[in-house]
Design an enzyme around this catalytic site. Sequence first.
Site, PDB file in Angstrom:
ATOM      1  N   GLU A   1      32.900 -37.144  42.882  1.00  0.00           N
ATOM      2  CA  GLU A   1      32.640 -37.853  43.823  1.00  0.00           C
ATOM      3  C   GLU A   1      33.084 -39.034  44.422  1.00  0.00           C
ATOM      4  OE1 GLU A   1      30.164 -36.975  40.035  1.00  0.00           O
ATOM      5  OE2 GLU A   1      32.369 -37.398  40.346  1.00  0.00           O
TER       6      GLU A   1
ATOM      7  N   ARG B   1      58.525 -20.320  35.631  1.00  0.00           N
ATOM      8  CA  ARG B   1      60.024 -20.708  36.599  1.00  0.00           C
ATOM      9  C   ARG B   1      59.228 -19.125  37.478  1.00  0.00           C
ATOM     10  NH1 ARG B   1      60.197 -18.432  31.636  1.00  0.00           N
ATOM     11  NH2 ARG B   1      60.490 -15.684  31.578  1.00  0.00           N
TER      12      ARG B   1
END
Length: 360
Positions: A52, A212
Amino acid sequence: MLHETYIKRCIELGKNGLGTTRPNPMVGCVIVYKNTIIGKGFTSAYGDSHAEVNAIQSVKDKSLLNQSTLYVTLEPCSHYGKTPPCSNLIIEHKIPNVVIGTIDTHSKVAGKGIAILKASGCNVRVGVLEGECKQHHKRFFTFHNKKRPYVILKWAETNDGFIAPSSKNENKPVWITNPYSRQLVHKWRAEEQAILIGTNTVKEDDPSLTTRNWKGNNPVRIVIDRQNKLSKTLKVFESLAATIVISDNNQKSEVGNPVGKNLNFEFIDWNLKDKIAKQICNVLFKNTINSVIIEGGRKTLQTFIDEGIWDEARVFTGNIQFKEGVEAPKLNGKLISTEKIIDDVLKIFIPSQHGISSTQ
Protein backbone atom coordinates in the site's frame (compact mmCIF):
# COMPACT_ATOMS: atom_id res chain seq x y z
CA MET A 1 -16.64 -7.18 -12.55
CA LEU A 2 -14.28 -4.19 -12.46
CA HIS A 3 -13.44 -4.96 -8.83
CA GLU A 4 -12.34 -8.48 -9.84
CA THR A 5 -10.22 -7.13 -12.70
CA TYR A 6 -8.28 -4.84 -10.37
CA ILE A 7 -7.83 -7.51 -7.68
CA LYS A 8 -6.45 -9.85 -10.37
CA ARG A 9 -3.94 -7.13 -11.21
CA CYS A 10 -3.05 -6.91 -7.51
CA ILE A 11 -2.37 -10.66 -7.42
CA GLU A 12 -0.12 -10.36 -10.48
CA LEU A 13 1.82 -7.54 -8.83
CA GLY A 14 2.10 -9.40 -5.53
CA LYS A 15 3.88 -12.31 -7.23
CA ASN A 16 6.87 -10.00 -7.75
CA GLY A 17 7.60 -10.36 -4.04
CA LEU A 18 7.81 -14.17 -4.12
CA GLY A 19 10.91 -15.28 -2.22
CA THR A 20 11.82 -11.86 -0.78
CA THR A 21 9.01 -10.62 1.48
CA ARG A 22 8.88 -13.43 4.07
CA PRO A 23 7.85 -13.56 6.81
CA ASN A 24 5.58 -10.82 5.45
CA PRO A 25 2.95 -11.78 2.86
CA MET A 26 3.55 -10.86 -0.80
CA VAL A 27 0.76 -8.31 -1.13
CA GLY A 28 -0.19 -6.51 -4.34
CA CYS A 29 -2.00 -3.16 -4.52
CA VAL A 30 -3.39 -0.79 -7.16
CA ILE A 31 -5.04 2.64 -6.84
CA VAL A 32 -7.77 3.51 -9.34
CA TYR A 33 -9.15 6.95 -10.28
CA LYS A 34 -12.08 7.06 -12.72
CA ASN A 35 -11.37 3.53 -14.02
CA THR A 36 -7.68 4.28 -14.56
CA ILE A 37 -4.84 2.81 -12.50
CA ILE A 38 -2.84 5.76 -11.18
CA GLY A 39 -0.68 3.87 -8.69
CA LYS A 40 0.57 0.35 -8.10
CA GLY A 41 2.93 -1.48 -5.78
CA PHE A 42 3.87 -4.76 -4.16
CA THR A 43 5.52 -5.63 -0.86
CA SER A 44 9.22 -4.82 -0.81
CA ALA A 45 11.84 -7.14 0.68
CA TYR A 46 11.35 -7.78 4.40
CA GLY A 47 11.91 -4.69 6.51
CA ASP A 48 11.01 -2.26 3.74
CA SER A 49 7.74 -0.75 2.52
CA HIS A 50 4.46 -2.63 2.24
CA ALA A 51 2.43 -2.78 -0.98
CA GLU A 52 0.00 0.00 0.00
CA VAL A 53 2.88 2.37 0.80
CA ASN A 54 4.58 1.67 -2.51
CA ALA A 55 1.31 2.13 -4.41
CA ILE A 56 0.51 5.45 -2.73
CA GLN A 57 4.06 6.71 -3.26
CA SER A 58 3.83 5.85 -6.97
CA VAL A 59 0.85 8.19 -7.51
CA LYS A 60 2.18 11.33 -9.18
CA ASP A 61 -0.78 13.59 -8.41
CA LYS A 62 -1.61 12.93 -4.76
CA SER A 63 -4.63 15.29 -4.97
CA LEU A 64 -6.48 12.48 -6.80
CA LEU A 65 -6.21 10.09 -3.85
CA ASN A 66 -9.23 11.52 -2.04
CA GLN A 67 -11.38 10.53 -5.04
CA SER A 68 -9.83 7.10 -5.66
CA THR A 69 -10.26 3.45 -4.76
CA LEU A 70 -7.44 1.35 -3.32
CA TYR A 71 -7.45 -2.35 -4.20
CA VAL A 72 -5.33 -4.79 -2.20
CA THR A 73 -5.04 -8.58 -1.95
CA LEU A 74 -4.89 -8.66 1.87
CA GLU A 75 -6.34 -6.55 4.67
CA PRO A 76 -4.09 -3.53 5.38
CA CYS A 77 -2.08 -3.93 8.58
CA SER A 78 -3.07 -2.04 11.71
CA HIS A 79 0.02 -2.45 13.89
CA TYR A 80 3.55 -1.10 14.11
CA GLY A 81 6.25 -3.55 13.02
CA LYS A 82 9.23 -2.76 10.82
CA THR A 83 6.97 -0.11 9.24
CA PRO A 84 3.95 1.98 10.42
CA PRO A 85 0.38 0.68 9.89
CA CYS A 86 -0.85 0.82 6.29
CA SER A 87 -4.42 1.49 7.43
CA ASN A 88 -3.25 4.76 9.03
CA LEU A 89 -1.55 5.84 5.81
CA ILE A 90 -4.72 5.19 3.79
CA ILE A 91 -6.70 7.34 6.24
CA GLU A 92 -4.01 10.05 6.19
CA HIS A 93 -4.37 10.37 2.42
CA LYS A 94 -8.20 10.38 2.69
CA ILE A 95 -8.65 7.52 0.23
CA PRO A 96 -12.44 7.03 0.39
CA ASN A 97 -12.82 3.49 -0.97
CA VAL A 98 -10.87 0.30 -0.20
CA VAL A 99 -11.50 -3.09 -1.82
CA ILE A 100 -9.84 -6.04 -0.08
CA GLY A 101 -9.34 -9.56 -1.40
CA THR A 102 -9.27 -11.33 1.95
CA ILE A 103 -9.05 -10.68 5.68
CA ASP A 104 -5.63 -11.10 7.31
CA THR A 105 -6.04 -13.87 9.91
CA HIS A 106 -2.79 -12.97 11.68
CA SER A 107 -3.63 -12.23 15.32
CA LYS A 108 -2.05 -8.76 15.07
CA VAL A 109 -4.49 -7.78 12.32
CA ALA A 110 -7.54 -10.12 12.06
CA GLY A 111 -10.11 -7.48 11.12
CA LYS A 112 -8.54 -4.61 13.06
CA GLY A 113 -7.33 -2.88 9.90
CA ILE A 114 -10.82 -3.03 8.39
CA ALA A 115 -12.38 -1.71 11.62
CA ILE A 116 -9.98 1.25 11.70
CA LEU A 117 -10.74 2.11 8.05
CA LYS A 118 -14.51 1.91 8.60
CA ALA A 119 -14.31 3.98 11.78
CA SER A 120 -12.63 6.75 9.77
CA GLY A 121 -15.54 6.80 7.32
CA CYS A 122 -13.86 4.75 4.62
CA ASN A 123 -16.12 2.63 2.40
CA VAL A 124 -14.66 -0.90 2.67
CA ARG A 125 -15.54 -3.94 0.58
CA VAL A 126 -14.07 -7.34 1.56
CA GLY A 127 -13.98 -10.72 -0.20
CA VAL A 128 -13.43 -9.90 -3.87
CA LEU A 129 -11.76 -12.97 -5.43
CA GLU A 130 -11.30 -14.21 -1.88
CA GLY A 131 -10.40 -17.77 -2.90
CA GLU A 132 -7.75 -16.59 -5.35
CA CYS A 133 -6.28 -14.21 -2.78
CA LYS A 134 -6.12 -16.93 -0.12
CA GLN A 135 -4.36 -19.19 -2.61
CA HIS A 136 -1.94 -16.39 -3.46
CA HIS A 137 -1.15 -15.96 0.25
CA LYS A 138 -1.05 -19.73 0.93
CA ARG A 139 2.38 -19.68 2.58
CA PHE A 140 1.47 -16.84 4.92
CA PHE A 141 -1.90 -18.34 5.90
CA THR A 142 -0.53 -21.85 6.40
CA PHE A 143 2.24 -20.58 8.66
CA HIS A 144 -0.07 -18.53 10.88
CA ASN A 145 -3.19 -20.73 10.83
CA LYS A 146 -1.61 -24.19 10.98
CA LYS A 147 1.54 -23.17 12.89
CA ARG A 148 3.80 -24.87 10.37
CA PRO A 149 5.40 -24.07 7.02
CA TYR A 150 3.69 -24.58 3.67
CA VAL A 151 5.01 -28.00 2.66
CA ILE A 152 5.88 -28.79 -0.96
CA LEU A 153 6.87 -32.36 -1.84
CA LYS A 154 9.10 -32.69 -4.88
CA TRP A 155 10.61 -35.67 -6.65
CA ALA A 156 11.49 -37.01 -10.08
CA GLU A 157 10.67 -40.56 -11.12
CA THR A 158 11.38 -42.67 -14.18
CA ASN A 159 8.53 -43.68 -16.43
CA ASP A 160 8.67 -47.12 -14.82
CA GLY A 161 8.25 -45.67 -11.32
CA PHE A 162 11.71 -45.40 -9.69
CA ILE A 163 13.38 -42.37 -8.11
CA ALA A 164 16.89 -43.87 -7.85
CA PRO A 165 18.81 -46.84 -9.26
CA SER A 166 19.65 -49.87 -7.11
CA SER A 167 23.31 -48.83 -7.00
CA LYS A 168 25.74 -46.32 -8.47
CA ASN A 169 29.49 -45.78 -8.62
CA GLU A 170 29.77 -42.12 -7.58
CA ASN A 171 28.37 -39.84 -4.86
CA LYS A 172 26.43 -37.61 -7.21
CA PRO A 173 22.87 -37.48 -8.57
CA VAL A 174 21.70 -39.77 -11.36
CA TRP A 175 19.61 -37.37 -13.42
CA ILE A 176 16.11 -38.48 -14.37
CA THR A 177 14.91 -35.17 -15.82
CA ASN A 178 16.27 -32.85 -18.51
CA PRO A 179 18.22 -29.61 -17.88
CA TYR A 180 15.10 -27.43 -18.31
CA SER A 181 13.26 -29.27 -15.53
CA ARG A 182 16.33 -29.05 -13.31
CA GLN A 183 16.56 -25.29 -13.86
CA LEU A 184 12.89 -24.98 -12.90
CA VAL A 185 13.71 -26.71 -9.60
CA HIS A 186 16.37 -24.05 -8.92
CA LYS A 187 13.75 -21.36 -9.59
CA TRP A 188 11.51 -23.04 -7.01
CA ARG A 189 14.34 -23.06 -4.49
CA ALA A 190 14.67 -19.29 -4.88
CA GLU A 191 10.93 -18.91 -4.24
CA GLU A 192 10.72 -20.98 -1.04
CA GLN A 193 12.39 -20.33 2.29
CA ALA A 194 13.85 -23.78 2.98
CA ILE A 195 14.65 -27.14 1.44
CA LEU A 196 14.79 -30.41 3.37
CA ILE A 197 16.55 -33.69 2.61
CA GLY A 198 17.30 -36.89 4.47
CA THR A 199 20.57 -38.50 5.53
CA ASN A 200 20.82 -41.01 2.68
CA THR A 201 20.30 -38.35 -0.01
CA VAL A 202 23.12 -36.28 1.47
CA LYS A 203 25.47 -39.26 1.59
CA GLU A 204 24.63 -40.62 -1.85
CA ASP A 205 24.30 -37.40 -3.88
CA ASP A 206 26.37 -34.84 -1.90
CA PRO A 207 24.07 -31.99 -3.10
CA SER A 208 24.71 -28.31 -2.41
CA LEU A 209 20.97 -27.38 -2.50
CA THR A 210 21.63 -23.86 -3.78
CA THR A 211 20.11 -21.76 -6.57
CA ARG A 212 23.25 -21.85 -8.68
CA ASN A 213 21.21 -22.21 -11.92
CA TRP A 214 18.81 -19.36 -11.09
CA LYS A 215 19.17 -15.84 -9.76
CA GLY A 216 17.77 -15.65 -6.25
CA ASN A 217 18.38 -16.32 -2.59
CA ASN A 218 19.61 -19.73 -1.50
CA PRO A 219 17.06 -21.54 0.67
CA VAL A 220 17.83 -22.52 4.25
CA ARG A 221 19.01 -26.15 4.08
CA ILE A 222 17.32 -28.56 6.49
CA VAL A 223 19.30 -31.78 6.87
CA ILE A 224 18.00 -34.82 8.73
CA ASP A 225 20.94 -36.52 10.44
CA ARG A 226 19.47 -38.61 13.23
CA GLN A 227 22.78 -39.99 14.53
CA ASN A 228 24.84 -36.87 13.72
CA LYS A 229 27.23 -38.90 11.57
CA LEU A 230 27.34 -36.88 8.36
CA SER A 231 30.78 -35.49 7.51
CA LYS A 232 30.90 -31.73 7.86
CA THR A 233 32.97 -31.61 4.66
CA LEU A 234 29.86 -32.36 2.58
CA LYS A 235 28.50 -29.58 0.38
CA VAL A 236 25.36 -28.96 2.48
CA PHE A 237 27.63 -27.70 5.28
CA GLU A 238 29.41 -25.14 3.11
CA SER A 239 28.80 -21.50 4.10
CA LEU A 240 26.88 -20.60 0.93
CA ALA A 241 23.62 -20.89 2.86
CA ALA A 242 22.38 -21.48 6.39
CA THR A 243 21.91 -25.12 7.41
CA ILE A 244 19.78 -26.59 10.19
CA VAL A 245 20.60 -30.16 11.19
CA ILE A 246 17.82 -32.18 12.82
CA SER A 247 19.12 -34.99 15.05
CA ASP A 248 17.79 -37.34 17.71
CA ASN A 249 17.36 -36.00 21.23
CA ASN A 250 20.03 -38.39 22.50
CA GLN A 251 22.63 -36.64 20.29
CA LYS A 252 22.43 -33.33 22.17
CA SER A 253 25.52 -34.02 24.26
CA GLU A 254 27.45 -35.25 21.20
CA VAL A 255 27.18 -32.13 19.05
CA GLY A 256 29.80 -30.00 20.79
CA ASN A 257 30.77 -26.84 18.95
CA PRO A 258 28.99 -26.49 15.57
CA VAL A 259 31.21 -26.15 12.51
CA GLY A 260 30.66 -22.82 10.74
CA LYS A 261 28.59 -19.79 11.72
CA ASN A 262 25.69 -20.79 9.42
CA LEU A 263 25.16 -24.15 11.12
CA ASN A 264 22.47 -24.78 13.72
CA PHE A 265 21.33 -27.99 15.45
CA GLU A 266 17.78 -28.95 16.44
CA PHE A 267 16.59 -32.13 18.13
CA ILE A 268 13.43 -34.26 18.01
CA ASP A 269 12.25 -37.53 19.58
CA TRP A 270 12.59 -40.32 17.01
CA ASN A 271 10.72 -42.72 19.31
CA LEU A 272 7.53 -40.91 18.34
CA LYS A 273 7.56 -42.69 14.99
CA ASP A 274 4.15 -41.46 13.83
CA LYS A 275 5.00 -37.81 14.60
CA ILE A 276 8.38 -37.30 12.90
CA ALA A 277 7.06 -34.92 10.22
CA LYS A 278 5.02 -33.02 12.82
CA GLN A 279 8.07 -32.55 15.05
CA ILE A 280 10.16 -31.40 12.09
CA CYS A 281 7.47 -28.85 11.21
CA ASN A 282 7.45 -27.66 14.81
CA VAL A 283 11.21 -27.06 14.53
CA LEU A 284 10.75 -25.14 11.28
CA PHE A 285 7.92 -23.06 12.75
CA LYS A 286 10.15 -22.19 15.71
CA ASN A 287 12.79 -21.02 13.22
CA THR A 288 10.20 -18.88 11.36
CA ILE A 289 10.37 -20.99 8.19
CA ASN A 290 7.13 -20.32 6.31
CA SER A 291 7.66 -22.66 3.36
CA VAL A 292 9.77 -25.74 2.68
CA ILE A 293 10.46 -28.05 -0.26
CA ILE A 294 10.82 -31.69 0.82
CA GLU A 295 13.36 -32.99 -1.67
CA GLY A 296 14.56 -36.02 0.25
CA GLY A 297 14.55 -39.69 -0.68
CA ARG A 298 11.59 -42.03 -0.60
CA LYS A 299 11.64 -42.54 3.19
CA THR A 300 11.63 -38.82 3.97
CA LEU A 301 8.93 -38.03 1.42
CA GLN A 302 6.76 -40.96 2.49
CA THR A 303 6.99 -39.86 6.14
CA PHE A 304 5.32 -36.53 5.31
CA ILE A 305 2.76 -38.24 3.06
CA ASP A 306 1.82 -40.86 5.66
CA GLU A 307 1.39 -38.22 8.39
CA GLY A 308 -0.74 -36.12 6.04
CA ILE A 309 1.52 -33.10 6.40
CA TRP A 310 1.86 -31.68 2.91
CA ASP A 311 0.14 -28.98 0.85
CA GLU A 312 1.42 -29.56 -2.66
CA ALA A 313 3.36 -32.26 -4.54
CA ARG A 314 5.37 -31.52 -7.68
CA VAL A 315 6.23 -34.76 -9.45
CA PHE A 316 8.41 -35.02 -12.54
CA THR A 317 8.35 -38.10 -14.76
CA GLY A 318 11.45 -38.41 -16.93
CA ASN A 319 11.67 -40.25 -20.22
CA ILE A 320 14.01 -42.97 -18.95
CA GLN A 321 13.75 -46.36 -17.24
CA PHE A 322 15.76 -47.99 -14.43
CA LYS A 323 13.88 -51.35 -14.53
CA GLU A 324 14.77 -51.74 -10.84
CA GLY A 325 15.75 -49.49 -7.95
CA VAL A 326 14.14 -47.32 -5.27
CA GLU A 327 10.42 -47.04 -5.90
CA ALA A 328 8.72 -43.63 -6.03
CA PRO A 329 6.64 -42.57 -3.00
CA LYS A 330 2.97 -43.59 -2.90
CA LEU A 331 0.82 -40.48 -3.03
CA ASN A 332 -2.95 -40.19 -2.66
CA GLY A 333 -3.80 -36.72 -3.87
CA LYS A 334 -5.82 -34.71 -6.34
CA LEU A 335 -4.15 -33.92 -9.67
CA ILE A 336 -4.60 -30.22 -10.47
CA SER A 337 -2.25 -29.69 -13.42
CA THR A 338 -0.07 -31.48 -15.99
CA GLU A 339 2.68 -29.81 -18.00
CA LYS A 340 5.15 -31.05 -20.61
CA ILE A 341 8.75 -29.82 -20.30
CA ILE A 342 10.31 -31.10 -23.54
CA ASP A 343 10.28 -34.88 -22.89
CA ASP A 344 9.52 -34.62 -19.15
CA VAL A 345 6.04 -34.47 -17.60
CA LEU A 346 5.38 -32.34 -14.50
CA LYS A 347 2.26 -33.12 -12.46
CA ILE A 348 1.04 -31.03 -9.52
CA PHE A 349 -1.07 -32.63 -6.79
CA ILE A 350 -2.80 -31.31 -3.70
CA PRO A 351 -4.31 -33.32 -0.82
CA SER A 352 -7.81 -34.61 -1.61
CA GLN A 353 -9.20 -32.57 1.28
CA HIS A 354 -7.45 -29.26 0.81
CA GLY A 355 -7.96 -25.70 1.94
CA ILE A 356 -6.25 -22.71 3.52
CA SER A 357 -9.11 -21.37 5.57
CA SER A 358 -8.63 -19.68 8.91
CA THR A 359 -10.29 -22.62 10.66
CA GLN A 360 -7.69 -25.19 9.70
